[in-house]
Write an enzyme that holds these catalytic residues in place. Structure first.
Site, PDB file in Angstrom:
ATOM      1  N   HIS A  24      -3.198   0.448  -8.602  1.00 51.14           N
ATOM      2  CA  HIS A  24      -2.972  -0.441  -7.448  1.00 51.14           C
ATOM      3  C   HIS A  24      -1.766   0.079  -6.674  1.00 51.14           C
ATOM      4  O   HIS A  24      -0.624  -0.075  -7.103  1.00 51.14           O
ATOM      5  CB  HIS A  24      -2.703  -1.877  -7.932  1.00 51.14           C
ATOM      6  CG  HIS A  24      -2.519  -2.858  -6.818  1.00 51.14           C
ATOM      7  ND1 HIS A  24      -3.228  -4.041  -6.753  1.00 51.14           N
ATOM      8  CD2 HIS A  24      -1.719  -2.866  -5.730  1.00 51.14           C
ATOM      9  CE1 HIS A  24      -2.869  -4.716  -5.685  1.00 51.14           C
ATOM     10  NE2 HIS A  24      -1.948  -4.015  -5.042  1.00 51.14           N
ATOM     11  N   HIS A  54      -0.087   0.857  -2.472  1.00 43.79           N
ATOM     12  CA  HIS A  54      -0.169   0.844  -1.008  1.00 43.79           C
ATOM     13  C   HIS A  54       0.459   2.135  -0.510  1.00 43.79           C
ATOM     14  O   HIS A  54       1.658   2.350  -0.681  1.00 43.79           O
ATOM     15  CB  HIS A  54       0.590  -0.361  -0.442  1.00 43.79           C
ATOM     16  CG  HIS A  54       0.045  -1.664  -0.910  1.00 43.79           C
ATOM     17  ND1 HIS A  54      -0.922  -2.360  -0.217  1.00 43.79           N
ATOM     18  CD2 HIS A  54       0.282  -2.375  -2.039  1.00 43.79           C
ATOM     19  CE1 HIS A  54      -1.241  -3.466  -0.886  1.00 43.79           C
ATOM     20  NE2 HIS A  54      -0.526  -3.491  -2.004  1.00 43.79           N
ATOM     21  N   LEU A  55      -0.374   2.980   0.106  1.00 37.14           N
ATOM     22  CA  LEU A  55       0.132   4.277   0.578  1.00 37.14           C
ATOM     23  C   LEU A  55       0.389   4.274   2.080  1.00 37.14           C
ATOM     24  O   LEU A  55       0.945   5.226   2.607  1.00 37.14           O
ATOM     25  CB  LEU A  55      -0.854   5.394   0.218  1.00 37.14           C
ATOM     26  CG  LEU A  55      -1.022   5.663  -1.281  1.00 37.14           C
ATOM     27  CD1 LEU A  55      -2.071   6.749  -1.513  1.00 37.14           C
ATOM     28  CD2 LEU A  55       0.308   6.060  -1.919  1.00 37.14           C
ATOM     29  N   ARG A  56      -0.035   3.212   2.769  1.00 32.50           N
ATOM     30  CA  ARG A  56       0.148   3.100   4.222  1.00 32.50           C
ATOM     31  C   ARG A  56      -0.539   4.256   4.949  1.00 32.50           C
ATOM     32  O   ARG A  56      -1.415   4.913   4.422  1.00 32.50           O
ATOM     33  CB  ARG A  56       1.642   3.024   4.582  1.00 32.50           C
ATOM     34  CG  ARG A  56       2.464   2.034   3.753  1.00 32.50           C
ATOM     35  CD  ARG A  56       1.969   0.601   3.881  1.00 32.50           C
ATOM     36  NE  ARG A  56       2.947  -0.333   3.327  1.00 32.50           N
ATOM     37  CZ  ARG A  56       2.638  -1.507   2.805  1.00 32.50           C
ATOM     38  NH1 ARG A  56       1.397  -1.917   2.744  1.00 32.50           N
ATOM     39  NH2 ARG A  56       3.568  -2.308   2.353  1.00 32.50           N
ATOM     40  N   LYS A 109     -11.702  -5.088  -2.436  1.00 33.08           N
ATOM     41  CA  LYS A 109     -10.517  -5.932  -2.601  1.00 33.08           C
ATOM     42  C   LYS A 109     -10.688  -7.250  -1.879  1.00 33.08           C
ATOM     43  O   LYS A 109     -11.014  -7.295  -0.693  1.00 33.08           O
ATOM     44  CB  LYS A 109      -9.290  -5.183  -2.040  1.00 33.08           C
ATOM     45  CG  LYS A 109      -7.979  -5.950  -2.101  1.00 33.08           C
ATOM     46  CD  LYS A 109      -7.398  -5.985  -3.501  1.00 33.08           C
ATOM     47  CE  LYS A 109      -6.204  -6.927  -3.611  1.00 33.08           C
ATOM     48  NZ  LYS A 109      -4.933  -6.318  -3.245  1.00 33.08           N
ATOM     49  N   HIS A 119      -6.503 -10.377  -5.055  1.00 30.06           N
ATOM     50  CA  HIS A 119      -5.163 -10.913  -4.817  1.00 30.06           C
ATOM     51  C   HIS A 119      -5.264 -12.399  -5.140  1.00 30.06           C
ATOM     52  O   HIS A 119      -5.828 -13.175  -4.366  1.00 30.06           O
ATOM     53  CB  HIS A 119      -4.714 -10.692  -3.365  1.00 30.06           C
ATOM     54  CG  HIS A 119      -3.317 -11.166  -3.132  1.00 30.06           C
ATOM     55  ND1 HIS A 119      -2.246 -10.320  -2.954  1.00 30.06           N
ATOM     56  CD2 HIS A 119      -2.789 -12.422  -3.122  1.00 30.06           C
ATOM     57  CE1 HIS A 119      -1.130 -11.033  -2.823  1.00 30.06           C
ATOM     58  NE2 HIS A 119      -1.444 -12.314  -2.913  1.00 30.06           N
ATOM     59  N   HIS A 133      -1.741  -7.487 -10.017  1.00 27.22           N
ATOM     60  CA  HIS A 133      -0.301  -7.813 -10.067  1.00 27.22           C
ATOM     61  C   HIS A 133      -0.030  -9.236 -10.558  1.00 27.22           C
ATOM     62  O   HIS A 133       0.512 -10.058  -9.837  1.00 27.22           O
ATOM     63  CB  HIS A 133       0.370  -7.566  -8.703  1.00 27.22           C
ATOM     64  CG  HIS A 133      -0.415  -7.986  -7.481  1.00 27.22           C
ATOM     65  ND1 HIS A 133      -0.926  -9.247  -7.312  1.00 27.22           N
ATOM     66  CD2 HIS A 133      -0.762  -7.289  -6.380  1.00 27.22           C
ATOM     67  CE1 HIS A 133      -1.550  -9.297  -6.153  1.00 27.22           C
ATOM     68  NE2 HIS A 133      -1.478  -8.129  -5.569  1.00 27.22           N
ATOM     69  N   LEU A 170       4.824 -10.201  -3.057  1.00 25.79           N
ATOM     70  CA  LEU A 170       3.798 -11.214  -3.311  1.00 25.79           C
ATOM     71  C   LEU A 170       2.783 -10.687  -4.306  1.00 25.79           C
ATOM     72  O   LEU A 170       2.354  -9.538  -4.170  1.00 25.79           O
ATOM     73  CB  LEU A 170       3.103 -11.612  -2.001  1.00 25.79           C
ATOM     74  CG  LEU A 170       3.940 -12.490  -1.087  1.00 25.79           C
ATOM     75  CD1 LEU A 170       3.285 -12.628   0.286  1.00 25.79           C
ATOM     76  CD2 LEU A 170       4.161 -13.873  -1.699  1.00 25.79           C
ATOM     77  N   ASP A 189       1.618  -1.660  -7.545  1.00 24.66           N
ATOM     78  CA  ASP A 189       1.735  -2.421  -6.299  1.00 24.66           C
ATOM     79  C   ASP A 189       2.909  -1.913  -5.465  1.00 24.66           C
ATOM     80  O   ASP A 189       3.536  -2.694  -4.743  1.00 24.66           O
ATOM     81  CB  ASP A 189       1.852  -3.929  -6.554  1.00 24.66           C
ATOM     82  CG  ASP A 189       1.557  -4.737  -5.296  1.00 24.66           C
ATOM     83  OD1 ASP A 189       0.898  -4.210  -4.387  1.00 24.66           O
ATOM     84  OD2 ASP A 189       2.006  -5.903  -5.212  1.00 24.66           O
ATOM     85  N   HIS A 204       8.037  -0.901   2.880  1.00 27.86           N
ATOM     86  CA  HIS A 204       8.229  -1.412   4.249  1.00 27.86           C
ATOM     87  C   HIS A 204       9.541  -0.818   4.742  1.00 27.86           C
ATOM     88  O   HIS A 204      10.507  -0.741   3.974  1.00 27.86           O
ATOM     89  CB  HIS A 204       8.360  -2.946   4.248  1.00 27.86           C
ATOM     90  CG  HIS A 204       7.095  -3.677   3.930  1.00 27.86           C
ATOM     91  ND1 HIS A 204       6.096  -3.891   4.858  1.00 27.86           N
ATOM     92  CD2 HIS A 204       6.656  -4.229   2.782  1.00 27.86           C
ATOM     93  CE1 HIS A 204       5.110  -4.560   4.298  1.00 27.86           C
ATOM     94  NE2 HIS A 204       5.417  -4.776   3.032  1.00 27.86           N
TER      95      HIS A 204
HETATM   96  O1  DOR Z   1       4.339  -7.604  -2.021  1.00 26.01           O
HETATM   97  C1  DOR Z   1       3.250  -7.265  -1.573  1.00 26.01           C
HETATM   98  N1  DOR Z   1       3.131  -6.285  -0.642  1.00 26.01           N
HETATM   99  N2  DOR Z   1       2.152  -7.902  -1.984  1.00 26.01           N
HETATM  100  C2  DOR Z   1       0.962  -7.695  -1.426  1.00 26.01           C
HETATM  101  O2  DOR Z   1       0.028  -8.342  -1.820  1.00 26.01           O
HETATM  102  C3  DOR Z   1       0.802  -6.733  -0.317  1.00 26.01           C
HETATM  103  C4  DOR Z   1       1.869  -5.753  -0.280  1.00 26.01           C
HETATM  104  C5  DOR Z   1       1.930  -5.027   1.030  1.00 26.01           C
HETATM  105  O3  DOR Z   1       0.920  -4.490   1.478  1.00 26.01           O
HETATM  106  O4  DOR Z   1       3.013  -4.981   1.626  1.00 26.01           O
HETATM  107 ZN    ZN Z   2      -0.851  -4.843  -3.496  1.00 28.21          ZN
END
Ligand code: DOR
Ligand code: ZN
Length: 343
Positions: free
Chosen positions: A14, A16-18, A100, A137, A175, A220, A248, A252
């Site tokens: 799991h 997030h690579l953006r 997802k 989620h 998560h 989250l 996860d 950001h």
């Molecule tokens: O903390 C989180 N960031 N929880 C998520 O479910 C999404 C993720 C995000 O994409 O920033």
């Molecule tokens: Zn996530």
């Protein structure tokens, strides 16, 4: 005391690579540790078609450092009007590894998520039939539910009925953050599994308020009370194959974290395995790290176990305040483990 741990190279189930410049900045941190990763589809324009997933996978591969052996496993973002045909074909052709489920507005870029699971009934029936995993989620979005209760309430209101309605559907509760989730997954059959992040093994909700408002620890589902962190540690180190690694990692930029309405997400990719190793070592269960990180995930997804090996050394390292402009989890701390990068 073990000073060196050699193990099968792990996968991140799991992440997030953006996209764009952020993708270029964060991807080296994942590939230096992980052989494969399940890539979340919550880009600004969600990945909901095979064409979008193929194009995104190519961008990820182009962003990888040269000579990297890394396999991104793509996911489809479920929307109220997702095409069941597209999902089915995508899974059968090996484009999508899973789909997802974001409840609409539960988290980052989830506005296009599912408003009611009844809208995705035909997709879930098809996924159940073809063995395509549903990644969840697990938080309700009902604003009358306390934010710290949203996972536990999701299990009661949505997950239990989903399990009854689609008993053969393979599901991953992503998560997890509560002892309710640990208990529910731990007592379910082999069709239900859960990922556990490094940050939820280390922090409880107090981390966000230690001496001021610390948005670097806001994610989250939000971290819960200490009793829940301890339950997650027990689950991760239990040897139960239903629990496996999913970071996860969710970068950001600082200006998006440190603002009046900061984004949820912890960027833990740079020291992810060192962070898990610390937690397992603190529990006296280092011998179970390999199964959690490298065996349980492939077993659930029906994929081969990696062949390469990786070495963790007991060797102190100071985590910098920034990695490529992003604040890493454990910033400013000294971690007792150091990974020999695989690339
Ligand atoms: O903390 C989180 N960031 N929880 C998520 O479910 C999404 C993720 C995000 O994409 O920033
Ligand atoms: Zn996530």
């Amino acid at each position: 005391m073990i000073d060196q741990l050699e193990m099968i190279v792990p996968d991140d189930w799991h992440v997030h690579l953006r996209d764009g410049e952020t993708l270029n900045q964060v991807i080296p941190n994942t590939v230096k540790t992980f052989r494969r990763a399940v890539v979340m589809p919550n880009l600004r324009i969600p990945i909901a078609t095979m064409a979008a997933a193929r194009a995104y996978r190519n961008r990820i591969l182009s962003a990888c450092p040269s000579r990297t052996r890394f396999t991104p496993l793509m996911t489809a973002y479920l929307t109220d009007d997702i095409s069941t045909e597209e999902l089915k074909r995508g899974f059968q052709e090996g484009v999508f590894t899973a789909a997802k489920l974001y409840p609409a507005n539960a988290t980052t870029n989830s506005a296009a998520g599912v408003t009611d699971v009844k809208h995705i009934h035909s997709a879930l029936v098809a996924m159940e039939r073809i063995g395509m995993p549903l990644l969840i989620h697990g938080e309700v979005t009902d604003i009358s539910v306390d934010v710290f209760d949203r996972e536990a309430v999701f299990i009661e209101r949505l997950l239990k009925p989903l399990r009854q309605r689609y008993p053969d559907l393979r599901m991953v509760l992503e998560h997890i953050t509560t002892e309710q989730a640990v208990d529910f997954v731990g007592s379910a059959d082999q069709n239900l599994a859960a990922t556990i992040t490094p940050h939820h093994l280390h922090i409880n909700r107090n981390a966000m308020f230690a001496g001021g408002l610390l948005s670097d620890f806001y994610c989250l589902p939000v971290a819960k009370r200490e009793q829940h962190r301890l339950a997650l540690r027990r689950a991760a180190t239990s040897g139960d194959r239903r629990f496996f690694l999913g970071t996860d990692s969710a970068p950001h930029v600082r200006s998006a974290k440190e603002t009046s309405c900061g984004c949820a997400g912890i960027f833990n990719a740079p020291y992810a395995l060192e962070s898990y190793a610390l937690a397992f070592d603190q529990e006296g269960k280092l011998d179970r790290l390999e199964a959690f990180a490298s065996l349980h995930g492939p077993a659930f997804y029906g994929l081969p176990v990696n062949e390469e090996r990786i070495i963790l050394q007991r060797d102190k390292q100071l985590v910098p305040d920034l990695v490529n402009g992003f604040v890493p989890f454990h910033a400013g701390e000294t971690l007792p483990w150091r990974l020999q990068p695989r690339v």
